[in-house]
Structures are given as C-alpha cells and as structure tokens.
Write an enzyme that holds these catalytic residues in place. Structure first.
Site, PDB file in Angstrom:
ATOM      1  N   THR A 253     -84.478-103.288  17.291  1.00  0.00           N
ATOM      2  CA  THR A 253     -85.355-104.463  17.221  1.00  0.00           C
ATOM      3  C   THR A 253     -84.882-105.357  16.093  1.00  0.00           C
ATOM      4  O   THR A 253     -84.063-104.951  15.271  1.00  0.00           O
ATOM      5  CB  THR A 253     -86.819-104.091  16.885  1.00  0.00           C
ATOM      6  OG1 THR A 253     -86.888-103.685  15.502  1.00  0.00           O
ATOM      7  CG2 THR A 253     -87.359-103.011  17.779  1.00  0.00           C
ATOM      8  N   ASP A 254     -85.412-106.551  16.012  1.00  0.00           N
ATOM      9  CA  ASP A 254     -85.255-107.346  14.804  1.00  0.00           C
ATOM     10  C   ASP A 254     -86.393-106.927  13.858  1.00  0.00           C
ATOM     11  O   ASP A 254     -87.280-106.150  14.214  1.00  0.00           O
ATOM     12  CB  ASP A 254     -85.256-108.843  15.122  1.00  0.00           C
ATOM     13  CG  ASP A 254     -84.596-109.656  14.008  1.00  0.00           C
ATOM     14  OD1 ASP A 254     -84.453-109.137  12.887  1.00  0.00           O
ATOM     15  OD2 ASP A 254     -84.231-110.821  14.243  1.00  0.00           O
ATOM     16  N   TRP A 255     -86.347-107.448  12.663  1.00  0.00           N
ATOM     17  CA  TRP A 255     -87.216-107.070  11.540  1.00  0.00           C
ATOM     18  C   TRP A 255     -88.721-107.156  11.895  1.00  0.00           C
ATOM     19  O   TRP A 255     -89.225-108.240  12.176  1.00  0.00           O
ATOM     20  CB  TRP A 255     -86.913-108.011  10.378  1.00  0.00           C
ATOM     21  CG  TRP A 255     -87.581-107.736   9.091  1.00  0.00           C
ATOM     22  CD1 TRP A 255     -88.856-108.110   8.748  1.00  0.00           C
ATOM     23  CD2 TRP A 255     -87.029-107.077   7.951  1.00  0.00           C
ATOM     24  NE1 TRP A 255     -89.114-107.718   7.469  1.00  0.00           N
ATOM     25  CE2 TRP A 255     -88.003-107.080   6.945  1.00  0.00           C
ATOM     26  CE3 TRP A 255     -85.789-106.479   7.677  1.00  0.00           C
ATOM     27  CZ2 TRP A 255     -87.794-106.519   5.687  1.00  0.00           C
ATOM     28  CZ3 TRP A 255     -85.586-105.933   6.428  1.00  0.00           C
ATOM     29  CH2 TRP A 255     -86.586-105.950   5.452  1.00  0.00           C
TER      30      TRP A 255
END
Ligand code: BGC
Length: 762
Positions: A305-307
């Site tokens: 995932t992204d942050w």
C-alpha cells in the site's frame, strides 16, 4: 547480423533463463516449506510495515530524539511480539550516514529474525539518488531525466542509486514513479517522466534494469517498486490524493502501458495509488488489483500500500465504517503488505480476527505472505541481509558524481534564444538574481536528505548553487548578486518575501546581461498543492521590473512543474528550463550558459501559457480549434507556451529523406521508418529524434498524435546519420470502449521533425 555471431549470445541467454527458472523453483519450494511452519500471527506480521520512528527513542511514535537510536523495548514489541516483517523510511525525516544505517539495520535484522530466522525487508524512497543517505549522489529528478531522453543515462543513474542504497544496507527502493503526469497543477509531476506513456515506458524500463540488474540478490542491486498503480496524478481538482474519473479506455491507452512494460521487464514490487478512481479508492479496488494487475498483467511480485492508505479507507474516503472493515476490503482486494506506518497493533489484531471470523480467507493471507517471502529470498536476505560497508568503495565517488553531472547537463532545456544571446561571451558583466539563484534546496527539490527537501542546505553545502557555479565560470569580479525575492525557509513552501527588488533593478543598469533564476521552493505531495498556476506575484514583478530596464535577460527556470510565465515571457531574451537538476545542476547550467555544453534537453510536458489551457500535446482534434464552426463560437485554441518535445540547441539540425518501408500494410505487419539527420551548424551537438504517429480517422476521436519512437544521437558539424524506427501493431492500436485493443484500417500519418508521410493499413 551474421547468424554465427547471434548463436552465442542466444545460447548464453537461454542458459541464463534455465538457471533463473531453477533458482525460482528452488525459492518456491523454500517459501512453501517455510509458510507451512508459520502461525497465523507470524504470517500477519509479515504483512505489516512500520516507519522507523516507531522503534526509536523519542517522545512518541511520530518523531525521534537525536542522535537517533533504536529503542530495544519498542523494537521487541514490534518485531518480536507482533512479528512485523518490514520497516521503511528514516527517523526524524533526516538523512543518515552509511555507518549509522548499518548500525541501525544490523540491529533490526538481529532482533527481527525470530524463531524462523526471517529477515526484515527494509524499504526507502531513493528516487533521484539515495535520498536519506548523507554523501550519496543526487541526480536530476525524474522529470529532468525525461527531458534528457537518454536511456543510458537513466540506466546508469539507477545503477548508481542501487549501489548507494545497498551501501546503506537497504535492499528495496520505492522507485520508479510511472504515473502519467499530464497535469502541471499536481504537486508530484516532477517525480515522473512526464505526460507521455511511451516516454514513461521506455525510461521506466531502463530505471528498473538499472536498479535490479539480472539478479536482485547481487549486493549492488535493489528491488524496484513501481508506483503509484494506477491513475494517481490525474485528480479532477489537480490536488494530491483527491478523486479522479478515468474511463477504462483512457486508463488502458494512457496509464497502463508504463506499468505493463515495467512488469514485463521483471519489476519485483508495486505500490498502490492513494487516490480514488470513479468513486472507488484504488486500495479497495478488487477489479484493478486482482483482475487487472494480477490476472491480466500477470504481475507476480509484492503489492504494497502507500502510506497509511488502508486507514484512509475509513478515516478519509468513508468506504469502510471502521478500521477493521478497511483492512478487510484492502486485503480482499489484493494488498499483500500494508505500509501502516504507525498503528501496527491495530492492523495485526484486526487482520487475525478477520481470518478467524472467515471474513478474510487464510488462503489470501498465504498468497500475500508467499509474495513477501519470495521477495526476501530473491533479494538474498536469508543468506546475507547486510553486506560490509567496505564492499562499497565507490559510494559518493567522483565517477558517480560525473554521471549525475552528465544527466543534469543533458536534461537542461533551452526554450528561447533570441538574437543568439546564448552562449554568453567571456568577460560579460552579469547580474545574477532571483530566489532560486543561490539555493541547493531548489536545485534538488523534495525527497532530498528529507521528505520536503527542507534539510538540503545542511547536507549539500559542498556543491555549487547557480550563483556559485556562474561566478566560478564568469569570474567573481564579473558577477553581482542581489536576490530580489526570497523564499521563507520555514512555514509554507510557497511563502516568499521581497528582498531587494529595487536594488536588483539598480544593479541591472551596470550589467551587460541578467541571469534571472525563478521557479519554486522544494515540496512534494499535499504540501505542494497549488491554487494558482502562475509563477508567484513577487517573482512576476521582479521579472517585469528587470524587463523594463531593457537589459537582456536570461530566464533560468528551476521548478517542479511549469509555472506560467506568460505575463513576462516576451521580455526575456533567453529561457532555460533546469527542472530539478540535483547537486550538479548549478555546474551544468553554468557550462551551458557559457557554451561548454551544448544543450540537448526536450520538454517532457506541454509548458502551458494560460491556466485554463492545460491540454496535452496529444490532445483531441476538437481541442485545437480557433475558428467559428457552425453556430458555435468555438474557443479551443491550442496554445502552449512551449510544446512537448521542444528544446533548442546551439547548433542546427536538418531532417531529410523520411522513408517508409511500405505505403500499405496489414495491421500485423511491421513498418520500418527511416530519416536522415544532419548537423548543419558549426558545433557538435546532441539531437533527440522523435517519431509521432497519427491515426487520421477512428471510431473514437483520435489523439492528434502519439509519440512512438525517440533516439538521442550525437553529431559533429557536417555529420549525418540515418535513424531507423520500427512500428508494429501495438503502435497502431487504440482501446475501444469495451476495453479491447484494436487497429482500425485506414490512413495514418508519420511525423519526424517537420517531415510527414502517410500510409494505409488494410
Ligand atoms: C508517498 C510514496 C512513498 C511513501 C513512502 C507516500 O506518502 O506517496 O510515494 O513511497 O510515502 O515514503
């Protein structure tokens, strides 16, 4: 080519492929065996990624005390009790020396391996050089590398970055950015290769090869991470992490090709777009993550995932009623690893509960963990997670710096040269002015020693700003410096103050010419959101006042996206775009200003003239109309300040003899195109030869043209070279509304330089 010579490399290649197959099979077996021994808790821990601040001494999880030190209790809580399998980022948003990186990561590996001896996977954003390592080599940001249009330089830069990242004990790099970036309003355009899918695909593949080599277990290579899958930079508002609306055929024709090419090139991991497409957050989109990415594209690597983006499904996008539901949606959509950042207990506890309740199948967990363990094996981390620093003698070397300089020199793009004001004559008296004239921060941009680039001056003092480089070249006695306008170095990135504008105007009177350095301060992501695309009012005023002196002005742009300059462009004699050229941008620019380097960069985007005219170079025919049509007063003038592909040289090139191998072909036949290019000036120079293809009539209104080939060549004065391009089905096709790729029979046109030739597809 003689067949005899072909057989040897082919044999070597097929031996390599067989060896690779055997290694892959052995790894599959090891992963299976290991997975069979793991508890559910251990598996879920592998899927969790935390940021370094969480495990250091500090007042809370969000920051660390200096000097940075791991906190044994926190470390054990995360890596032993919760069995977290991956860590990212630096602590306290600050670069560290390679020695400190080694200490930290060695300790993480020691504590983290647990009863099954599984190494921790450390990841970092080394996006134009090893961002968070002091002394690392900083290259131009991707947008500048796209302007250089030089595949070898992109490969070399990535290879050096891989070396220096591994020298920092880090094997996983969140790069390259393969986002299509047609929108100058978006705050991350500079992190991309620009607005054209073909250009992005070609350079993206080189970057991956440079990072990964033939074997990511090599101690000088890293695993790449493609991002941000998919459609991240086309939000309707132009602001970061806001919704986009992308029809399927546009997604497939424009956004997908770079990711497809990168996957075919063997990239090992991919990061997901933080945003929302057609109402569905991409992190919860089963169709995009599983059907398209896994099943259709056949991607076998790790999906991260992204942050904090699983959390965002609940807190920001409101598609999940709580955190638990958010985790369920994302993991079921196809996420393997969550870049949780902070609250890992919540992720792990909830995911374990979801499996026990049957809301996430254990087979999905096994699948995710298989992808994670496979990457750890392929990186060789089980054998040796950290190599001795002594194995990296070239870290920050002159050889590496030279490659970064070369890349900067080829990226800088000459956009205007009225009356051949450039190159400047030796002995000329110069006023150097503007907020970007004396700043290493603005030359580098974001993701440099710190996230927003705010710590650059502290780490890059030994390199030359534009002012320093120009003074060294022109002689200090010939250069006067007045900043005129300055950036505030704390607070919002775009805040500026007047700093001697009138003094600059007075100083201009004693100068033969003015080097006016304008642009932006450093930023990335949401802090770089923008409400006005024009370059700032203060900088506009400075340019206009200097323009009124009548002295010749060379405008040097140093910016992450094309800020509009149409209110004063006519007053400028010369214009150079430097993008964000990195630590050697000042030197490269000075060499171009004085003619030691002949500029060869070409724009990777349309530089707009007006804020309501942001169409790309490949716009639709109806977006280029100036005349009244029927009863409509059709105002759709296509009027960029400078067009994609534009860039001048100090020499001249002539194109002749555009030839096609046939006037008529079938859709599955190849077409060979050749053109002769000669250097007709009196200087050696590099030229980027670009081939554009237009489908003249199609059932869906066609793009006016599409880039389908480019080659950068070097020619001495009087020298001539024939450049050859091959086009095939993939190049002639476009996507119909049903998602199918088709070639429609009819007339096509090929354009190279100002030459044009048509052909037909039966
Ligand atoms: C960015 C990514 C980056 C990640 C890890 C996110 O905020 O969108 O591009 O890789 O942080 O630092």
């Amino acid at each position: 080519m003689n067949k005899k010579f072909l057989t040897i490399p082919l044999l070597a290649l097929s031996l390599l492929a067989t060896a690779q197959q055997k290694t892959d099979q052995a790894i599959d077996q090891k992963v299976k065996t290991l997975l069979g021994k793991m508890t559910l808790e251990e598996k879920v821990g592998q899927m969790a990624q935390i940021t370094m601040d969480v495990i250091t001494n500090g007042k809370d999880r969000f920051s660390s005390y200096e000097p940075v030190a791991l906190n044994q209790q926190q470390l054990e809580h995360a890596l032993v009790k919760y069995k977290v399998g991956s860590v990212l980022n630096t602590a306290n948003n600050r670069a560290r020396t390679p020695q400190v990186w080694h200490q930290i990561i060695n300790k993480i590996q020691e504590t983290g391996k647990g009863r099954l001896k599984i190494p921790v996977l450390y990841g970092i954003d080394a996006i134009h050089g090893t961002t968070y390592t002091a002394g690392a080599t900083m290259f131009p940001q991707q947008i500048g590398q796209a302007a250089a249009r030089n595949r070898n330089l992109v490969y070399k830069g990535a290879e050096i970055t891989a070396y220096e990242t591994r020298a920092s004990a880090i094997p996983w790099n969140f790069s390259p950015v393969l986002d299509l970036a047609p929108d100058p309003r978006f705050p991350r355009q500079w992190e991309t290769f620009g607005e054209d899918p073909f250009l992005i695909s070609e350079l993206g593949v080189q970057m991956i090869k440079g990072f990964e080599g033939n074997n990511i277990a090599d101690p000088y290579r890293v695993a790449s991470c493609l991002k941000h899958f998919i459609g991240y930079q086309v939000s309707a508002s132009g602001k970061d992490r806001t919704p986009a609306y992308i029809p399927d055929h546009v997604l497939r024709d424009h956004h997908l090709p770079p990711f497809k090419a990168a996957i075919e090139a063997g990239a090992h991991s991919i990061m997901i777009n933080s945003g929302v497409i057609n109402g569905v957050p991409v992190h919860a989109n089963y169709h995009l993550l599983t059907k398209l990415l896994r099943e259709e594209l056949g991607f076998k690597g790790l999906i991260v995932t992204d942050w904090g983006d699983i959390e965002n499904l609940h807190t920001r996008d409101k598609v999940a009623k709580d955190h638990k539901e958010a985790i369920m949606l994302a993991i079921n959509a196809g996420i393997d690893m969550s870049m949780i950042a902070y609250d890992y207990e919540r992720f792990c506890d909830n995911l374990i509960a979801l499996v026990k309740e049957g809301k996430v199948k254990e087979s999905r967990i096994d699948d995710a963990v298989t992808n994670i363990l496979t990457l750890k094996y392929k990186l060789g981390l089980f054998e040796k997670a950290v190599y001795d620093l002594k194995q990296y003698p070239k870290f920050g070397s002159k050889e590496f710096e030279q490659a970064a300089y070369q890349s900067a020199a080829e990226s800088i793009t000459l956009l205007k040269n009225k009356g051949d004001i450039l190159p400047l004559k030796k002995g000329i008296k110069l006023l150097v002015t503007g907020p970007n004239a004396n700043s290493m921060r603005t030359l580098n941009g974001g993701w440099t020693y710190s996230w927003q680039g705010e710590k650059v001056e502290e780490f890059a003092a030994k390199y030359n700003t534009i002012l320093e480089a120009v003074s060294a070249k022109a002689g200090k006695e010939n250069v006067t410096f007045v900043e005129g306008v300055s950036y505030k170095m704390d607070g919002k990135y775009y805040e500026e103050f007047e700093n001697g504008m009138d003094k600059a105007v007075t100083a201009a009177k004693d100068a033969d010419a003015i080097v006016l350095c304008l642009g932006e301060n450093s930023y990335t992501e949401s802090p770089g959101n923008l409400s006005d695309l024009y370059i700032s009012d203060l900088q506009t005023q400075l340019a206009q006042k200097l323009g009124a002196t009548g002295k010749p002005i060379i405008l040097v742009l140093n910016e992450g996206r094309p800020r509009l300059i149409s209110k004063f462009e006519a007053q400028m004699a010369g214009v150079l775009q430097t993008y964000l050229p990195g630590n050697f941008g000042g030197d490269a620019l000075a060499d171009i200003l004085f003619g030691d380097i002949n500029p060869s960069g070409k724009l990777p985007y349309n530089y707009p003239k007006f804020p309501n005219s942001l169409v790309g170079y490949n716009h639709k025919p109806s977006e280029n109309r100036t005349v009244m049509e029927g009863v409509y007063n059709y105002d759709a003038e296509y009027n960029p300040q400078y067009e994609f592909g534009f860039g001048l040289s100090y020499t001249t090139f002539k194109y002749d003899n555009l030839k096609l191998s046939a006037e008529k072909i079938n859709s599955d036949q190849e077409l060979t195109v050749s053109v002769e290019v000669s250097n007709t000036g009196n200087r050696e120079g590099k030229e980027v030869v670009e081939l554009y293809l237009s489908d003249l009539y199609a059932t869906l209104t066609p793009d006016s043209k599409r880039l389908r080939g480019f080659e950068k060549i070097n020619l001495k004065p009087g020298e001539k070279q024939t450049v050859i391009f091959k086009l095939g089905k993939k190049d002639f096709s476009f996507t119909h509304l049903d998602g199918k790729s088709v070639v429609e029979p009819g007339e096509f046109s090929i354009k190279i330089g100002s030459l044009k030739k048509n052909f037909n597809i039966n």
